[in-house]
Design a protein around this motif. Structure first.
Motif, PDB file in Angstrom:
ATOM      1  N   SER A   1       0.823  -1.217   0.000  1.00 37.99           N
ATOM      2  CA  SER A   1       0.000   0.000   0.000  1.00 37.99           C
ATOM      3  C   SER A   1       0.860   1.271   0.000  1.00 37.99           C
ATOM      4  CB  SER A   1      -0.959  -0.007   1.182  1.00 37.99           C
ATOM      5  OG  SER A   1      -0.246  -0.072   2.378  1.00 37.99           O
ATOM      6  N   PHE A   2       2.064   1.224   0.602  1.00 37.47           N
ATOM      7  CA  PHE A   2       2.865   2.454   0.614  1.00 37.47           C
ATOM      8  C   PHE A   2       3.315   2.818  -0.800  1.00 37.47           C
ATOM      9  CE2 PHE A   2       6.283  -0.648   0.755  1.00 37.47           C
ATOM     10  CZ  PHE A   2       7.283  -0.057  -0.005  1.00 37.47           C
ATOM     11  N   TRP A   3       3.604   1.763  -1.604  1.00 34.67           N
ATOM     12  CA  TRP A   3       4.076   2.010  -2.968  1.00 34.67           C
ATOM     13  C   TRP A   3       2.950   2.557  -3.819  1.00 34.67           C
ATOM     14  CZ3 TRP A   3       3.637  -0.191  -8.009  1.00 34.67           C
ATOM     15  CH2 TRP A   3       4.631   0.257  -8.890  1.00 34.67           C
ATOM     16  N   MET A   4       1.805   1.907  -3.693  1.00 36.30           N
ATOM     17  CA  MET A   4       0.619   2.363  -4.427  1.00 36.30           C
ATOM     18  C   MET A   4       0.288   3.799  -4.004  1.00 36.30           C
ATOM     19  SD  MET A   4      -2.188   1.103  -6.211  1.00 36.30           S
ATOM     20  CE  MET A   4      -3.880   1.612  -6.462  1.00 36.30           C
ATOM     21  N   GLY A   5       0.444   4.093  -2.705  1.00 37.73           N
ATOM     22  CA  GLY A   5       0.155   5.432  -2.188  1.00 37.73           C
ATOM     23  C   GLY A   5       1.077   6.471  -2.812  1.00 37.73           C
ATOM     24  N   LEU A   6       2.379   6.168  -2.820  1.00 38.64           N
ATOM     25  CA  LEU A   6       3.346   7.131  -3.383  1.00 38.64           C
ATOM     26  C   LEU A   6       3.102   7.325  -4.883  1.00 38.64           C
ATOM     27  CD1 LEU A   6       6.589   6.079  -1.486  1.00 38.64           C
ATOM     28  CD2 LEU A   6       5.290   8.197  -1.226  1.00 38.64           C
ATOM     29  N   LEU A   7       2.761   6.215  -5.557  1.00 36.16           N
ATOM     30  CA  LEU A   7       2.467   6.282  -6.994  1.00 36.16           C
ATOM     31  C   LEU A   7       1.266   7.194  -7.244  1.00 36.16           C
ATOM     32  CD1 LEU A   7       4.045   4.595  -9.077  1.00 36.16           C
ATOM     33  CD2 LEU A   7       2.025   3.152  -9.280  1.00 36.16           C
ATOM     34  N   ALA A   8       0.231   6.966  -6.432  1.00 34.79           N
ATOM     35  CA  ALA A   8      -0.998   7.769  -6.592  1.00 34.79           C
ATOM     36  C   ALA A   8      -0.701   9.240  -6.313  1.00 34.79           C
ATOM     37  CB  ALA A   8      -2.077   7.250  -5.645  1.00 34.79           C
ATOM     38  N   ILE A   9       0.126   9.504  -5.293  1.00 32.74           N
ATOM     39  CA  ILE A   9       0.466  10.901  -4.965  1.00 32.74           C
ATOM     40  C   ILE A   9       1.192  11.543  -6.147  1.00 32.74           C
ATOM     41  CG2 ILE A   9       2.000  12.320  -3.543  1.00 32.74           C
ATOM     42  CD1 ILE A   9       1.327  10.599  -1.157  1.00 32.74           C
ATOM     43  N   GLN A  10       2.175  10.818  -6.699  1.00 34.60           N
ATOM     44  CA  GLN A  10       2.947  11.396  -7.811  1.00 34.60           C
ATOM     45  C   GLN A  10       2.081  11.646  -9.031  1.00 34.60           C
ATOM     46  OE1 GLN A  10       6.608   9.752  -9.011  1.00 34.60           O
ATOM     47  NE2 GLN A  10       7.552   9.872  -6.993  1.00 34.60           N
ATOM     48  N   LEU A  11       1.214  10.670  -9.353  1.00 31.54           N
ATOM     49  CA  LEU A  11       0.439  10.804 -10.590  1.00 31.54           C
ATOM     50  C   LEU A  11      -0.763  11.726 -10.419  1.00 31.54           C
ATOM     51  CD1 LEU A  11       0.502   7.102 -11.836  1.00 31.54           C
ATOM     52  CD2 LEU A  11       1.836   9.043 -12.670  1.00 31.54           C
ATOM     53  N   LEU A  12      -1.538  11.505  -9.358  1.00 34.55           N
ATOM     54  CA  LEU A  12      -2.831  12.188  -9.261  1.00 34.55           C
ATOM     55  C   LEU A  12      -2.786  13.485  -8.446  1.00 34.55           C
ATOM     56  CD1 LEU A  12      -5.078   9.043  -8.759  1.00 34.55           C
ATOM     57  CD2 LEU A  12      -4.522  10.237 -10.868  1.00 34.55           C
ATOM     58  N   ALA A  13      -1.831  13.562  -7.498  1.00 30.89           N
ATOM     59  CA  ALA A  13      -1.777  14.796  -6.685  1.00 30.89           C
ATOM     60  C   ALA A  13      -0.752  15.780  -7.247  1.00 30.89           C
ATOM     61  CB  ALA A  13      -1.462  14.451  -5.241  1.00 30.89           C
ATOM     62  N   VAL A  14       0.503  15.307  -7.410  1.00 30.44           N
ATOM     63  CA  VAL A  14       1.542  16.221  -7.908  1.00 30.44           C
ATOM     64  C   VAL A  14       1.378  16.426  -9.419  1.00 30.44           C
ATOM     65  CG1 VAL A  14       4.026  16.609  -8.123  1.00 30.44           C
ATOM     66  CG2 VAL A  14       3.121  15.498  -6.095  1.00 30.44           C
ATOM     67  N   GLY A  15       1.207  15.306 -10.163  1.00 34.80           N
ATOM     68  CA  GLY A  15       1.111  15.388 -11.615  1.00 34.80           C
ATOM     69  C   GLY A  15      -0.156  16.078 -12.080  1.00 34.80           C
ATOM     70  N   ALA A  16      -1.284  15.447 -11.811  1.00 35.61           N
ATOM     71  CA  ALA A  16      -2.550  15.975 -12.329  1.00 35.61           C
ATOM     72  C   ALA A  16      -3.097  17.109 -11.452  1.00 35.61           C
ATOM     73  CB  ALA A  16      -3.567  14.841 -12.407  1.00 35.61           C
ATOM     74  N   GLY A  17      -2.699  17.117 -10.184  1.00 33.71           N
ATOM     75  CA  GLY A  17      -3.173  18.175  -9.288  1.00 33.71           C
ATOM     76  C   GLY A  17      -4.634  18.052  -8.897  1.00 33.71           C
ATOM     77  N   TRP A  18      -5.183  16.820  -8.990  1.00 31.63           N
ATOM     78  CA  TRP A  18      -6.610  16.643  -8.670  1.00 31.63           C
ATOM     79  C   TRP A  18      -6.873  16.574  -7.169  1.00 31.63           C
ATOM     80  CZ3 TRP A  18      -7.204  12.136 -12.691  1.00 31.63           C
ATOM     81  CH2 TRP A  18      -7.207  12.690 -13.994  1.00 31.63           C
ATOM     82  N   PHE A  19      -5.890  16.077  -6.455  1.00 34.14           N
ATOM     83  CA  PHE A  19      -6.092  15.868  -5.013  1.00 34.14           C
ATOM     84  C   PHE A  19      -4.961  16.516  -4.223  1.00 34.14           C
ATOM     85  CE2 PHE A  19      -7.724  12.101  -7.237  1.00 34.14           C
ATOM     86  CZ  PHE A  19      -9.040  12.128  -6.832  1.00 34.14           C
ATOM     87  N   PRO A  20      -5.198  16.866  -2.957  1.00 32.16           N
ATOM     88  CA  PRO A  20      -4.091  17.308  -2.106  1.00 32.16           C
ATOM     89  C   PRO A  20      -3.180  16.121  -1.795  1.00 32.16           C
ATOM     90  CG  PRO A  20      -6.181  17.316  -0.909  1.00 32.16           C
ATOM     91  CD  PRO A  20      -6.495  16.879  -2.286  1.00 32.16           C
ATOM     92  N   VAL A  21      -1.906  16.401  -1.551  1.00 31.96           N
ATOM     93  CA  VAL A  21      -0.941  15.325  -1.302  1.00 31.96           C
ATOM     94  C   VAL A  21      -1.194  14.640   0.036  1.00 31.96           C
ATOM     95  CG1 VAL A  21       1.499  14.874  -0.837  1.00 31.96           C
ATOM     96  CG2 VAL A  21       0.846  16.359  -2.728  1.00 31.96           C
ATOM     97  N   SER A  22      -1.480  15.441   1.056  1.00 31.89           N
ATOM     98  CA  SER A  22      -1.541  14.830   2.385  1.00 31.89           C
ATOM     99  C   SER A  22      -2.389  15.651   3.336  1.00 31.89           C
ATOM    100  CB  SER A  22      -0.128  14.713   2.961  1.00 31.89           C
ATOM    101  OG  SER A  22       0.353  15.998   3.262  1.00 31.89           O
ATOM    102  N   GLY A  23      -2.562  15.108   4.529  1.00 25.68           N
ATOM    103  CA  GLY A  23      -3.263  15.838   5.591  1.00 25.68           C
ATOM    104  C   GLY A  23      -4.770  15.643   5.550  1.00 25.68           C
ATOM    105  N   TYR A  24      -5.435  16.438   6.382  1.00 22.29           N
ATOM    106  CA  TYR A  24      -6.882  16.304   6.540  1.00 22.29           C
ATOM    107  C   TYR A  24      -7.523  17.688   6.422  1.00 22.29           C
ATOM    108  CZ  TYR A  24     -11.168  14.227   8.478  1.00 22.29           C
ATOM    109  OH  TYR A  24     -12.445  13.764   8.653  1.00 22.29           O
ATOM    110  N   GLY A  25      -6.908  18.514   5.620  1.00 19.90           N
ATOM    111  CA  GLY A  25      -7.481  19.847   5.392  1.00 19.90           C
ATOM    112  C   GLY A  25      -6.948  20.869   6.370  1.00 19.90           C
ATOM    113  N   ASP A  26      -7.060  22.124   5.985  1.00 19.43           N
ATOM    114  CA  ASP A  26      -6.613  23.214   6.842  1.00 19.43           C
ATOM    115  C   ASP A  26      -7.469  23.273   8.095  1.00 19.43           C
ATOM    116  OD1 ASP A  26      -4.671  23.944   5.140  1.00 19.43           O
ATOM    117  OD2 ASP A  26      -5.863  25.448   4.080  1.00 19.43           O
ATOM    118  N   PRO A  27      -6.967  23.960   9.116  1.00 25.98           N
ATOM    119  CA  PRO A  27      -7.808  24.152  10.306  1.00 25.98           C
ATOM    120  C   PRO A  27      -9.118  24.830   9.909  1.00 25.98           C
ATOM    121  CG  PRO A  27      -5.795  25.487  10.356  1.00 25.98           C
ATOM    122  CD  PRO A  27      -5.630  24.520   9.265  1.00 25.98           C
ATOM    123  N   GLY A  28     -10.202  24.332  10.435  1.00 25.24           N
ATOM    124  CA  GLY A  28     -11.498  24.930  10.147  1.00 25.24           C
ATOM    125  C   GLY A  28     -12.029  24.585   8.764  1.00 25.24           C
ATOM    126  N   ALA A  29     -11.415  23.597   8.107  1.00 22.04           N
ATOM    127  CA  ALA A  29     -11.880  23.226   6.766  1.00 22.04           C
ATOM    128  C   ALA A  29     -13.279  22.621   6.847  1.00 22.04           C
ATOM    129  CB  ALA A  29     -10.915  22.222   6.163  1.00 22.04           C
TER     130      ALA A  29
END
Lengths: 322, 511
Positions: free
Chosen positions: A152-180
């Motif tokens: 799961s860690f590999w799949m997670g890093l892959l997903a982060i690189q492709l869908l969060a950093v690459g495509a920019g569809w999702f945030p990389v990490s965390g649970y939203g800003d305070p008060g989100a």
């Protein structure tokens, strides 16, 4: 139901309840001993690398960590019996409050990913079983095998690189800003849920396929087909309904596992969930948090098991009648 | 000769100009800052961890701080202290009109109460406390501090953002702290453990008027909020910086440099050379390493160059040099460095035999929480084996190591690391008393006594050579070399000046 069977039922449930209490008592002793007998010192972690040995010894005294183990255990047990899980050494807040805060992302992640696993796994499993041995079955089986063997860690890093950093569809990490708002929180949960859901769907596919294949070879299915029923009715109404029982068991087990925290995924995505909490607490030897979290997770397991026992008694007459 | 890609050189040059000034950055916005973990505490006196100092230096201020050349300069103090001729009495004036976060004006009573707490509970403060005769307020904005013996490193100790001598409102003083009332440009707003610590701008901040210089001079809170987010997974910090989610990501792994460099215009790598040093502590009290001749043999057997190469790979990330303070700093000295990076197995073997080594196991204590510790220890174990020693690796988690090193019976050598501090007495703790390793010899007492009694900076620099020489002769610890740190910032984060304890005043976020 006769009076006799109610009595049997009561005895069965009472027995299970007693067992549950015994398990929890054992867990509390084990959890306490394991955390305290493991090497490491929360005070050395708290004070930092430049603290002297005397500073550490003084701090241990302040927190009562120099008392004999049994005194510390009785003190902790006394608190727990009053519903107080103690105070976190590092976070300076009650353990129960910490657990409650962390349960939210974990619970949502569990629900989303199990939901997704079901949405992918059940239809794929059915297709695979119905067209057994065909190219589509082989494709699905290969993908399921791949999913089951991918960490799961590999799949997670892959997903982060492709869908969060690459495509920019999702945030990389965390649970939203305070008060989100909750929409932002869900947005943060989507990528980890996608990863966990996809990986868990592999198991569901295999169980659904196996279960469907069993049922599809039953006599009553042949009868249904020979009656001239359309294949859709045969598969969905007659076969799937009966194949669902083992699938639901697997789904339940997966859900229960994830309530304890999807440790690796929560770490990769930096989600402030229960799994992440336990790992960090262990690394910094935050005894009250480790003990509290493990005890609560064990209690949830035991309660879920108890609930399943009750359900079995209700559903399966053989259990009821002893 | 080392050939560096041009781009690396540019980065290095930029980082070598710490505290360079930029055109005034915009005001407003909130910065997401990815840090290496959850702070151990928010009480800067309670923990010596760098992360605690990094965050809380925005909330609390000290009497003195460091300028860009690591000189101690006044912060809450009005000027440099007036020191009596015998060096035993320090009189310090406090700046007037400085507002606490509670709205009240800071006075000498706050300073005395805070420093007494520091001497009572902070590891560094305690050592100052031992030499203190009295500390009292003289009037509303002045203090007088009397010592038993001159303390040359006092101002550096007061300025250091680790186990900090912060000044807090006297009515807020409690253990543990329930509120965080300081004078800094940011005030504490909220902490949600393992999620964030939020600081918000303190509008009534009383800034100094001198231009910004290192940690000192004029501080201005341009950002509305600082959000320190613990992100222990280094890869997640890298990806978060690349995606723009984090405006600053602290301490990235060396192998992330090329990704950050290729990350486009939105992200800027920050390389800080000589950021810290890994070192080996030897148990001088008990076991096989209590034999000084054997410690010298170990020193000859190991090759720090090979260890550093294995741990960091790219030469940009480490420097193989035996001088404890970097070149160009006041305490630079080559004394004893002819014993550094020898890796002479043959000579080491002869020395060991002469010292009476009979093949006893040498217990090497290390942790994988810091992968570079473990890699260097593995290389070292091979080097020791080549010289006929019998190394025995004990790999434990960091919490276990920190506990075990306190027991002189269970280890011979352990690996750790430290930040590169401006004043040599600040680290490693083995230069002080009672730290694991328990180095306590007449030679140590002599050279360190002379060094610590001397208050003239030029003379102290000379005396440091004798201390370094003694460390190479008696081998209580072995300095492995220096490592650089890699961080990354968003190109939108403007005015950021690379520093050992990253700070975010005078830093703004472009729209």
């Amino acid at each position: 139901m006769s009076r006799m069977s109610w009595g049997t039922l009561g005895r069965t449930l009472l027995g299970r309840l007693g067992g549950m209490l015994a398990v929890l008592s054992l867990v509390s002793v084990l959890v306490f001993l394991l955390t305290r007998l493991a090497a490491g010192d929360p005070m050395a972690m708290l004070l930092g690398d430049q603290a002297s040995l005397q500073d550490i010894a003084q701090a241990r005294q302040r927190y009562g960590l120099d008392e004999p183990l049994w005194t510390q255990f009785l003190l902790w047990l006394g608190q727990v019996l009053q519903g107080n899980l103690g105070q976190s050494i590092f976070l300076q807040m009650p353990v129960s409050q910490v657990l409650l805060e962390r349960a939210e992302p974990t619970a949502w992640l569990a629900i989303f990913s199990v939901g997704l696993a079901m949405l992918i796994g059940v239809p794929c499993g059915i297709v695979s079983a119905v067209w057994r041995g065909r190219w589509i079955d082989q494709c699905v089986s290969t993908l399921a095998m791949l999913g089951a063997s991918m960490p799961s860690f590999w799949m997670g890093l892959l997903a982060i690189q492709l869908l969060a950093v690459g495509a920019g569809w999702f945030p990389v990490s965390g649970y939203g800003d305070p008060g989100a708002d909750w929409l932002t929180r869900i947005h943060h949960l989507m990528l980890p849920a996608l990863v966990l859901g996809t990986l868990n769907s592999a198991l569901i596919i295999r169980f659904t396929r196996a279960s469907m294949l069993d049922i599809l070879s039953e006599d009553y299915i042949r009868t249904a087909r020979s009656k001239g029923l359309p294949e859709v009715i045969v598969v969905f109404k007659h076969a799937l309904r009966n194949a669902l029982v083992p699938i639901l068991t697997v789904l339940g087990l997966t859900l229960a596992l994830m309530i304890g925290g999807a440790v690796v995924t929560e770490t990769v995505f930096n989600l402030p969930g229960l799994g992440n909490l336990v790992v960090r607490a262990v690394l910094r030897r935050d005894y009250p948090v480790i003990q509290g979290a493990l005890l609560v997770i064990a209690a949830v397991y035991v309660i879920i098991n108890f609930a399943i026992d009750v359900l079995y008694v209700w559903v399966d007459p053989r259990v009821r009648h002893g | 000769m080392l050939h560096l890609p041009r781009r690396h050189l540019v980065t290095l040059l930029l980082a070598a100009l710490p505290f360079a000034t930029f055109a005034s950055p915009p005001k407003g916005g909130a910065a997401n800052l990815a840090m290496i973990g959850e702070p151990q505490s928010l009480d800067p006196m309670a923990s010596t961890a760098d992360l605690v100092g990094t965050i809380m230096q925005h909330v609390y201020e000290t009497l003195y701080t460091f300028d860009s050349k690591w000189n101690a300069i006044p912060m809450l103090a009005d000027g440099m202290p007036r020191v009596s001729a015998d060096g035993l009495v320090y009189s310090i004036n406090i700046r007037k009109g400085v507002k606490l976060h509670s709205g009240r004006e800071l006075d000498a009573q706050d300073v005395v109460a805070s420093l007494k707490r520091w001497m009572d509970m902070a590891p560094r403060g305690k050592s100052i406390g031992k030499d203190t005769v009295s500390l009292e307020a003289k009037g509303s904005h002045s203090i007088e501090w009397r010592f038993k013996a001159p303390s040359a490193s006092l101002l550096a100790q007061l300025a250091l953002p680790s186990g900090m001598a912060v000044i807090m409102a006297k009515e807020s003083i409690a253990t543990p702290l329930a509120s965080f009332v300081g004078t800094g440009p940011y005030r504490f707003k909220e902490r949600r453990p393992d999620q964030f610590v939020i600081l918000s701008r303190f509008d009534a901040y009383s800034a100094r008027t001198e231009p910004s210089n290192g940690y000192g001079g004029k501080r201005e809170a341009l950002l509305d909020e600082l959000r320190f987010t613990p992100v222990p997974n280094a890869n997640t910090r890298v990806e978060g910086a690349l995606s723009g989610q984090f405006h600053f990501a602290d301490q990235l792994p060396a192998e992330a440099l090329s990704r950050v460099e290729k990350g486009g215009a939105g992200v800027v790598p920050i390389l800080t050379p000589s950021y810290g040093f890994p070192y080996l502590v030897l148990n001088t009290k008990e076991g096989v390493m209590a034999n000084q001749s054997l410690r010298q043999a170990i020193q000859i057997a190991i090759g720090q160059g090979e260890m550093l190469t294995a741990a960091y790979g790219d030469k940009l990330f480490f420097t193989v040099e035996g001088n404890h303070s970097p070149q160009g700093t006041p305490f630079y000295s080559t004394a004893g460095t002819d014993q550094y990076n020898k890796q002479d197995a043959k000579r080491a073997k002869e020395m060991a035999e002469k010292a009476g080594y009979k093949g006893e196991p040498i217990r090497l204590l290390t942790s994988r929480n810091f992968e570079f510790h473990h890699t260097m220890m593995q290389v070292m174990a091979e080097q020791l084996r080549a010289a006929g020693f019998k190394p025995e690796m004990q790999v434990v988690d960091w919490a276990t190591l920190v506990q075990r090193r306190g027991d002189s019976k269970v280890w011979d050598i352990y690996m750790t690391h430290s930040g590169q501090f401006p004043e040599p007495m600040l680290s490693p703790p083995q230069l002080g008393d009672g730290a694991p390793g328990w180095w306590d010899t007449p030679a140590k007492a002599k050279v360190l006594g002379e060094f610590n009694r001397q208050s003239d900076p030029a003379k102290r620099a000379q005396l440091w050579g004798a201390v370094q020489q003694t460390v190479y002769t008696e081998v209580p610890y072995i300095n492995v070399g220096k490592f650089s740190s890699l961080s990354a910032r968003s190109s939108r984060l403007q005015g950021y000046t690379p520093s050992t304890w990253p700070f975010f005043w005078n830093t703004g976020l472009a729209k």
